[in-house]
Design a protein around this motif. Structure first.
Motif, short mmCIF file in Angstrom:
data_model
loop_
_atom_site.label_atom_id
_atom_site.label_comp_id
_atom_site.label_asym_id
_atom_site.label_seq_id
_atom_site.Cartn_x
_atom_site.Cartn_y
_atom_site.Cartn_z
N ALA A 1 -23.58 -10.50 22.55
CA ALA A 1 -23.67 -11.73 21.78
C ALA A 1 -24.45 -11.53 20.49
CB ALA A 1 -24.34 -12.82 22.63
N ALA A 2 -24.05 -12.33 19.50
CA ALA A 2 -24.63 -12.24 18.15
C ALA A 2 -25.77 -13.25 18.00
CB ALA A 2 -23.55 -12.53 17.12
N PRO A 3 -26.97 -12.77 17.71
CA PRO A 3 -28.10 -13.68 17.45
C PRO A 3 -28.18 -14.05 15.97
CG PRO A 3 -28.88 -11.42 17.63
CD PRO A 3 -27.37 -11.37 17.67
N LEU B 1 -19.78 -21.39 25.33
CA LEU B 1 -21.12 -21.95 25.14
C LEU B 1 -22.15 -20.91 25.52
CD1 LEU B 1 -20.47 -25.46 26.76
CD2 LEU B 1 -20.87 -25.00 24.32
N ASP B 2 -23.08 -20.66 24.60
CA ASP B 2 -24.19 -19.74 24.87
C ASP B 2 -25.41 -20.60 25.16
OD1 ASP B 2 -26.01 -17.65 24.96
OD2 ASP B 2 -26.08 -17.41 22.78
N ILE B 3 -25.55 -20.97 26.44
CA ILE B 3 -26.63 -21.87 26.84
C ILE B 3 -27.94 -21.07 26.90
CG2 ILE B 3 -27.44 -23.44 28.65
CD1 ILE B 3 -24.93 -24.42 27.13
N ARG C 1 -33.33 -15.32 28.96
CA ARG C 1 -33.24 -16.75 28.66
C ARG C 1 -31.78 -17.23 28.58
NH1 ARG C 1 -34.51 -18.12 24.02
NH2 ARG C 1 -35.01 -16.17 22.96
N LYS C 2 -30.85 -16.32 28.28
CA LYS C 2 -29.46 -16.70 28.10
C LYS C 2 -28.56 -16.23 29.26
CE LYS C 2 -29.79 -16.71 23.04
NZ LYS C 2 -28.82 -17.72 22.59
N SER C 3 -29.20 -15.72 30.31
CA SER C 3 -28.44 -15.13 31.42
C SER C 3 -28.56 -15.88 32.74
CB SER C 3 -28.86 -13.67 31.64
OG SER C 3 -28.32 -12.85 30.62
N THR D 1 -19.88 -14.92 19.32
CA THR D 1 -20.00 -14.58 17.90
C THR D 1 -21.16 -15.27 17.19
OG1 THR D 1 -18.34 -16.29 17.41
CG2 THR D 1 -17.55 -14.03 17.63
N GLY D 2 -21.87 -16.16 17.87
CA GLY D 2 -23.03 -16.81 17.27
C GLY D 2 -22.79 -18.30 17.08
N THR D 3 -23.92 -19.02 16.90
CA THR D 3 -23.81 -20.48 16.81
C THR D 3 -24.29 -20.98 15.45
OG1 THR D 3 -24.15 -22.50 18.12
CG2 THR D 3 -26.12 -21.22 17.63
N PRO D 4 -23.64 -22.04 14.94
CA PRO D 4 -24.08 -22.64 13.68
C PRO D 4 -25.24 -23.62 13.90
CG PRO D 4 -22.16 -23.79 14.47
CD PRO D 4 -22.44 -22.69 15.47
N HIS E 1 -27.78 -26.29 23.87
CA HIS E 1 -26.37 -25.88 23.74
C HIS E 1 -26.23 -25.02 22.50
CE1 HIS E 1 -25.99 -28.74 20.41
NE2 HIS E 1 -26.64 -29.62 21.16
N GLU E 2 -25.34 -24.04 22.55
CA GLU E 2 -24.92 -23.28 21.37
C GLU E 2 -23.40 -23.18 21.41
OE1 GLU E 2 -26.90 -19.52 20.91
OE2 GLU E 2 -28.88 -20.47 20.66
N ALA E 3 -22.73 -23.82 20.46
CA ALA E 3 -21.27 -23.79 20.36
C ALA E 3 -20.84 -22.49 19.69
CB ALA E 3 -20.78 -24.98 19.52
N GLU E 4 -19.90 -21.78 20.32
CA GLU E 4 -19.49 -20.49 19.76
C GLU E 4 -18.00 -20.24 19.98
OE1 GLU E 4 -22.19 -17.27 20.46
OE2 GLU E 4 -23.93 -18.62 20.52
N VAL E 5 -17.48 -19.32 19.21
CA VAL E 5 -16.13 -18.79 19.45
C VAL E 5 -16.30 -17.47 20.20
CG1 VAL E 5 -14.04 -17.88 18.37
CG2 VAL E 5 -15.19 -19.89 17.39
MN MN Z 1 -25.74 -17.75 20.69
#
Ligand code: MN
Length: 288
Positions: free
Chosen positions: A81-83, A170-172, A183-185, A252-255, A139-143
């Motif tokens: 995942a992209a930070p 979603l990268d919660i 934290r994301k796993s 790919t990362g969240t805006p 929440h983190e919205a991602e493609v």
């Molecule tokens: Mn993310």
């Protein structure tokens, strides 16, 4: 083509009119059911024609509304995942009013990437389970990008040849001092679905628009046009370090616009041309 995993981890392809045709028989019956999508992607060069025929059938085996739609890739070997891959998201994370107040938040150019546990995958049949009542979870919205073939040290000019398809993701994330990889796993912290859309359906990977709402209120909206590192560059970056396999996923990362979720919320992520993922949020102690 829209590829689904449904009911008892059966494989399906979308047909006209919100139906699916069962294509489970295309892959070996000896596989563990949760590995069927990986097998379909691995054997795609041989199976694509048969799947395309199924997608053109006039009669569906099932209506989508009558099956349990699961995560379309239940068991990737790796999720990378992209930070901080959108500039406006960098701005909201640091600074005086930031999520991490006054922290000096850098971007993907410094952080490069992190790995999420594959066990964090969940689909529309599940829920985002919050582990602690007293910790902020965002929440983190991602493609999501689904890898199609073994990818090692891929130059960006060739990277799109390795893309199998795309999926709403979603990268919660639980906020705090622990490493991102923890934290994301947490279980259920990578919702994906409802379907993987194959790459040829996406005319322009540099402008995939998406938006996220919580309880009907829009929180995030952007397009991949605003990525700091675009999709080919992410593939180049990650395969420089690790070999990605068919069915592996890149987040790919969240805006900008990330924010907390709470039990009882409903999160809806819509990615244009790819699909809409709806996830309820519950307290982990209320999970089955
Ligand atoms: Mn993310």
């Amino acid at each position: 083509m829209r590829l689904y995993v449904f009911d008892d981890f059966r494989l399906g392809v979308g047909v006209k009119g919100d139906g699916i045709v069962d294509i489970t028989a295309l892959v070996s019956c000896d596989l563990a059911p949760e590995n069927r999508m990986t097998a379909l992607i691995t054997e795609w060069d041989h199976l694509e024609e048969a799947v395309r025929r199924a997608a053109g059938e006039l009669h569906a085996d099932h209506a989508l509304s009558e099956v349990t739609v699961r995560a379309p890739q239940p068991f990737p070997r790796t999720i990378v995942a992209a930070p901080v891959n959108y500039l406006r998201h960098q701005a909201e994370m640091g600074g005086a009013g930031g999520v991490y107040a006054d922290a000096n938040i850098k971007t993907i150019e410094t952080y490069a990437g992190f790995v999420k546990a594959a066990s964090s995958i969940v689909g529309p049949d599940g829920a985002i389970e919050l582990p602690y009542a007293d910790r902020r979870v965002d929440h983190e919205a991602e493609v999501g990008v689904v890898i199609g073939r073994r990818a090692s040290r891929v130059p960006r000019a060739e990277a799109l040849e390795y893309v199998f398809g795309y999926v709403p993701l979603l990268d919660i994330t639980i906020r705090g001092e622990e490493d991102r990889s923890i934290r994301k796993s947490y279980d259920t912290f990578t919702p994906i679905g409802p379907a993987i859309v194959t790459a040829e359906e996406i005319a322009d990977h540099t402008d995939i628009a998406f938006r996220l709402s919580v309880n009907g209120e829009q929180r995030q909206t952007s397009t991949t046009r605003h990525l700091i590192y675009d999709i080919p560059r992410l593939i180049e970056l990650y395969t420089e370090a690790m070999t990605l396999q068919p069915g592996d996923i890149i987040a790919t990362g969240t805006p900008e616009g990330v924010g907390p979720i709470r039990p009882g919320d409903t999160v809806v992520l819509t990615v244009d041309g790819i699909g809409q993922l709806t996830m309820p949020v519950i307290d982990r102690t209320d999970a089955r």
